[in-house]
Design a protein around this motif. Structure first.
Motif, PDB file in Angstrom:
ATOM      1  N   GLN A  26       0.942  -1.149  -0.186  1.00  0.00           N
ATOM      2  CA  GLN A  26      -0.119   0.197  -0.078  1.00  0.00           C
ATOM      3  C   GLN A  26       0.765   1.230  -0.145  1.00  0.00           C
ATOM      4  OE1 GLN A  26      -2.587  -0.158   3.309  1.00  0.00           O
ATOM      5  NE2 GLN A  26      -3.487  -2.065   2.595  1.00  0.00           N
ATOM      6  N   LYS A  27       0.562   2.411  -0.641  1.00  0.00           N
ATOM      7  CA  LYS A  27       0.932   3.615  -0.765  1.00  0.00           C
ATOM      8  C   LYS A  27       0.036   4.457  -0.482  1.00  0.00           C
ATOM      9  CE  LYS A  27       2.341   4.635  -5.030  1.00  0.00           C
ATOM     10  NZ  LYS A  27       2.801   5.097  -6.118  1.00  0.00           N
ATOM     11  N   HIS A  28       0.399   5.264   0.824  1.00  0.00           N
ATOM     12  CA  HIS A  28      -0.720   6.350   1.276  1.00  0.00           C
ATOM     13  C   HIS A  28      -0.020   7.690   0.920  1.00  0.00           C
ATOM     14  CE1 HIS A  28      -3.100   3.070   3.066  1.00  0.00           C
ATOM     15  NE2 HIS A  28      -1.819   2.639   3.416  1.00  0.00           N
ATOM     16  N   PHE A  29      -0.798   8.538   0.520  1.00  0.00           N
ATOM     17  CA  PHE A  29      -0.092  10.014   0.302  1.00  0.00           C
ATOM     18  C   PHE A  29      -1.138  10.746   1.085  1.00  0.00           C
ATOM     19  CE2 PHE A  29       0.733   7.883  -3.843  1.00  0.00           C
ATOM     20  CZ  PHE A  29       1.833   8.637  -4.408  1.00  0.00           C
ATOM     21  N   HIS A  30      -0.290  11.495   2.083  1.00  0.00           N
ATOM     22  CA  HIS A  30      -0.888  12.489   3.109  1.00  0.00           C
ATOM     23  C   HIS A  30      -0.721  13.752   2.935  1.00  0.00           C
ATOM     24  CE1 HIS A  30      -1.513   8.644   5.228  1.00  0.00           C
ATOM     25  NE2 HIS A  30      -0.340   8.551   5.020  1.00  0.00           N
ATOM     26  N   PRO A  31      -1.807  14.598   2.246  1.00  0.00           N
ATOM     27  CA  PRO A  31      -1.382  16.017   1.987  1.00  0.00           C
ATOM     28  C   PRO A  31      -1.141  16.572   3.243  1.00  0.00           C
ATOM     29  CG  PRO A  31      -3.748  15.675   2.035  1.00  0.00           C
ATOM     30  CD  PRO A  31      -3.187  14.337   2.039  1.00  0.00           C
ATOM     31  N   SER A  32      -0.602  17.908   2.844  1.00  0.00           N
ATOM     32  CA  SER A  32       0.013  18.508   3.906  1.00  0.00           C
ATOM     33  C   SER A  32      -1.003  19.848   4.045  1.00  0.00           C
ATOM     34  CB  SER A  32       1.321  19.502   3.471  1.00  0.00           C
ATOM     35  OG  SER A  32       1.806  20.085   4.712  1.00  0.00           O
ATOM     36  N   ALA A  33      -0.852  21.047   4.274  1.00  0.00           N
ATOM     37  CA  ALA A  33      -1.641  22.104   4.275  1.00  0.00           C
ATOM     38  C   ALA A  33      -2.440  22.407   3.069  1.00  0.00           C
ATOM     39  CB  ALA A  33      -0.649  23.441   4.715  1.00  0.00           C
ATOM     40  N   ALA A  34      -3.600  22.928   3.330  1.00  0.00           N
ATOM     41  CA  ALA A  34      -4.452  23.149   2.114  1.00  0.00           C
ATOM     42  C   ALA A  34      -3.697  23.809   0.845  1.00  0.00           C
ATOM     43  CB  ALA A  34      -5.746  24.174   2.797  1.00  0.00           C
ATOM     44  N   TRP A  35      -2.814  24.617   1.176  1.00  0.00           N
ATOM     45  CA  TRP A  35      -2.349  25.535   0.057  1.00  0.00           C
ATOM     46  C   TRP A  35      -1.560  24.603  -0.755  1.00  0.00           C
ATOM     47  CZ3 TRP A  35       3.038  25.286  -0.449  1.00  0.00           C
ATOM     48  CH2 TRP A  35       3.739  25.193   0.533  1.00  0.00           C
ATOM     49  N   SER A  36      -0.898  23.391  -0.333  1.00  0.00           N
ATOM     50  CA  SER A  36       0.141  22.830  -0.936  1.00  0.00           C
ATOM     51  C   SER A  36      -0.858  21.291  -1.147  1.00  0.00           C
ATOM     52  CB  SER A  36       1.068  22.224   0.414  1.00  0.00           C
ATOM     53  OG  SER A  36       0.561  21.415   1.116  1.00  0.00           O
ATOM     54  N   ARG A  37      -1.812  21.072  -1.168  1.00  0.00           N
ATOM     55  CA  ARG A  37      -2.480  19.683  -1.480  1.00  0.00           C
ATOM     56  C   ARG A  37      -2.253  19.309  -2.891  1.00  0.00           C
ATOM     57  NH1 ARG A  37      -7.118  20.495   1.547  1.00  0.00           N
ATOM     58  NH2 ARG A  37      -5.896  19.406   3.291  1.00  0.00           N
ATOM     59  N   ASP A  38      -2.139  20.006  -3.810  1.00  0.00           N
ATOM     60  CA  ASP A  38      -1.850  19.694  -5.173  1.00  0.00           C
ATOM     61  C   ASP A  38      -0.462  19.689  -5.557  1.00  0.00           C
ATOM     62  OD1 ASP A  38      -4.812  19.070  -5.561  1.00  0.00           O
ATOM     63  OD2 ASP A  38      -5.149  21.118  -6.225  1.00  0.00           O
ATOM     64  N   LEU A  39       0.253  20.240  -4.558  1.00  0.00           N
ATOM     65  CA  LEU A  39       1.577  20.339  -5.016  1.00  0.00           C
ATOM     66  C   LEU A  39       2.638  19.346  -4.478  1.00  0.00           C
ATOM     67  CD1 LEU A  39       2.199  24.180  -4.280  1.00  0.00           C
ATOM     68  CD2 LEU A  39       1.950  23.147  -6.443  1.00  0.00           C
ATOM     69  N   PHE A  40       2.237  18.734  -3.360  1.00  0.00           N
ATOM     70  CA  PHE A  40       3.047  17.744  -2.559  1.00  0.00           C
ATOM     71  C   PHE A  40       2.261  17.182  -1.614  1.00  0.00           C
ATOM     72  CE2 PHE A  40       4.734  21.604  -0.538  1.00  0.00           C
ATOM     73  CZ  PHE A  40       4.609  21.115   0.804  1.00  0.00           C
ATOM     74  N   ALA A  41       2.860  15.836  -0.973  1.00  0.00           N
ATOM     75  CA  ALA A  41       2.264  15.326  -0.114  1.00  0.00           C
ATOM     76  C   ALA A  41       3.236  15.620   1.139  1.00  0.00           C
ATOM     77  CB  ALA A  41       2.306  13.756  -0.360  1.00  0.00           C
ATOM     78  N   GLU A  42       2.751  15.540   2.232  1.00  0.00           N
ATOM     79  CA  GLU A  42       3.678  15.793   3.554  1.00  0.00           C
ATOM     80  C   GLU A  42       4.525  14.873   3.703  1.00  0.00           C
ATOM     81  OE1 GLU A  42       2.008  15.944   7.827  1.00  0.00           O
ATOM     82  OE2 GLU A  42       2.602  18.099   7.360  1.00  0.00           O
ATOM     83  N   VAL A  43       3.737  13.526   3.646  1.00  0.00           N
ATOM     84  CA  VAL A  43       4.364  12.251   3.706  1.00  0.00           C
ATOM     85  C   VAL A  43       3.864  11.431   3.026  1.00  0.00           C
ATOM     86  CG1 VAL A  43       3.013  11.512   5.782  1.00  0.00           C
ATOM     87  CG2 VAL A  43       5.549  10.383   5.446  1.00  0.00           C
ATOM     88  N   VAL A  44       4.589  10.379   2.512  1.00  0.00           N
ATOM     89  CA  VAL A  44       4.139   9.022   1.550  1.00  0.00           C
ATOM     90  C   VAL A  44       4.583   7.878   2.294  1.00  0.00           C
ATOM     91  CG1 VAL A  44       4.124   7.904  -0.625  1.00  0.00           C
ATOM     92  CG2 VAL A  44       4.398  10.550  -0.626  1.00  0.00           C
ATOM     93  N   THR A  45       3.574   6.986   2.855  1.00  0.00           N
ATOM     94  CA  THR A  45       4.142   5.834   3.398  1.00  0.00           C
ATOM     95  C   THR A  45       4.024   4.717   2.627  1.00  0.00           C
ATOM     96  OG1 THR A  45       1.791   5.541   4.536  1.00  0.00           O
ATOM     97  CG2 THR A  45       3.145   6.745   5.664  1.00  0.00           C
ATOM     98  N   VAL A  46       4.960   3.690   2.650  1.00  0.00           N
ATOM     99  CA  VAL A  46       4.833   2.628   1.723  1.00  0.00           C
ATOM    100  C   VAL A  46       5.032   1.455   2.696  1.00  0.00           C
ATOM    101  CG1 VAL A  46       5.777   1.367  -0.090  1.00  0.00           C
ATOM    102  CG2 VAL A  46       5.845   3.803  -0.013  1.00  0.00           C
ATOM    103  N   SER A  47       4.165   0.436   2.503  1.00  0.00           N
ATOM    104  CA  SER A  47       4.001  -0.821   3.439  1.00  0.00           C
ATOM    105  C   SER A  47       4.015  -1.980   2.512  1.00  0.00           C
ATOM    106  CB  SER A  47       3.221  -0.452   4.596  1.00  0.00           C
ATOM    107  OG  SER A  47       1.679  -0.376   4.169  1.00  0.00           O
ATOM    108  N   GLY A  48       4.638  -3.003   2.967  1.00  0.00           N
ATOM    109  CA  GLY A  48       4.211  -4.053   2.108  1.00  0.00           C
ATOM    110  C   GLY A  48       5.648  -4.684   1.256  1.00  0.00           C
ATOM    111  N   PRO A  49       5.700  -5.728   0.650  1.00  0.00           N
ATOM    112  CA  PRO A  49       6.764  -6.002  -0.064  1.00  0.00           C
ATOM    113  C   PRO A  49       6.756  -5.279  -1.378  1.00  0.00           C
ATOM    114  CG  PRO A  49       5.179  -7.580  -0.124  1.00  0.00           C
ATOM    115  CD  PRO A  49       4.545  -6.764   0.794  1.00  0.00           C
ATOM    116  N   GLY A  50       7.885  -4.766  -1.940  1.00  0.00           N
ATOM    117  CA  GLY A  50       7.937  -3.851  -3.003  1.00  0.00           C
ATOM    118  C   GLY A  50       9.422  -3.915  -3.592  1.00  0.00           C
ATOM    119  N   THR A  51       9.357  -3.080  -4.728  1.00  0.00           N
ATOM    120  CA  THR A  51      10.847  -2.835  -5.351  1.00  0.00           C
ATOM    121  C   THR A  51      10.857  -1.124  -5.319  1.00  0.00           C
ATOM    122  OG1 THR A  51      10.695  -4.758  -6.594  1.00  0.00           O
ATOM    123  CG2 THR A  51      12.190  -2.953  -7.310  1.00  0.00           C
TER     124      THR A  51
END
Length: 139
Positions: A6-31
């Motif tokens: 799973q990849k979870h994108f967590h937006p930051s402040a309202a002004w940055s929502r379309d610009l970048f995620a505050e954090v992206v978490t990746v869990s599980g097997p992957g490359t």
């Protein structure tokens, strides 16, 4: 380790929502793919052959197009990108850089993003360089 990826994108402040995620978490097997910096260099034999001189928008478009090609060679695409670090020569060019980046990632969750304004890049004429990290789930 779980077989769920799973990849979870967590937006930051309202002004940055379309610009970048505050954090992206990746869990599980992957490359994880770590791309080297990509700019507007031509793909020919001559090193330092910069395209789109003086146009950060076009150079950014080219950099993300080239990044998509590199990712595709390895079974990935821009939607698999979890982190971007971008290097820009002039802060006044930010709106054009952001416009091209938003177009490249249109319809996708924004990855985490760091942008640095620096004094020089690898070749004269380069205005922008991006380095990307992408994560693929196990096939």
């Amino acid at each position: 380790m779980t077989d769920t990826f799973q990849k979870h994108f967590h937006p930051s402040a309202a002004w940055s929502r379309d610009l970048f995620a505050e954090v992206v978490t990746v869990s599980g097997p992957g490359t994880t793919l770590y791309l080297s910096g990509i700019g507007a260099e031509a793909l020919g034999e001559q090193a330092g052959d910069i395209q789109c001189i003086g146009d950060v928008y076009a150079q950014t478009q080219l950099a993300y197009k080239k990044a998509a090609q590199v990712l595709a060679k390895h079974g990935a695409e821009l939607s698999d990108v979890v982190k971007i670090t971008a290097y820009l020569l002039d802060a006044r060019l930010l709106p054009e850089y952001h416009r091209a980046r938003k177009e490249a990632f249109q319809g996708m969750p924004a990855p985490a993003h760091t942008l640095l304004v620096i004094s020089a890049l690898a070749w004269p004429g380069m205005l922008v360089e991006v380095d990307l990290t992408a994560v693929l789930g196990r096939a």
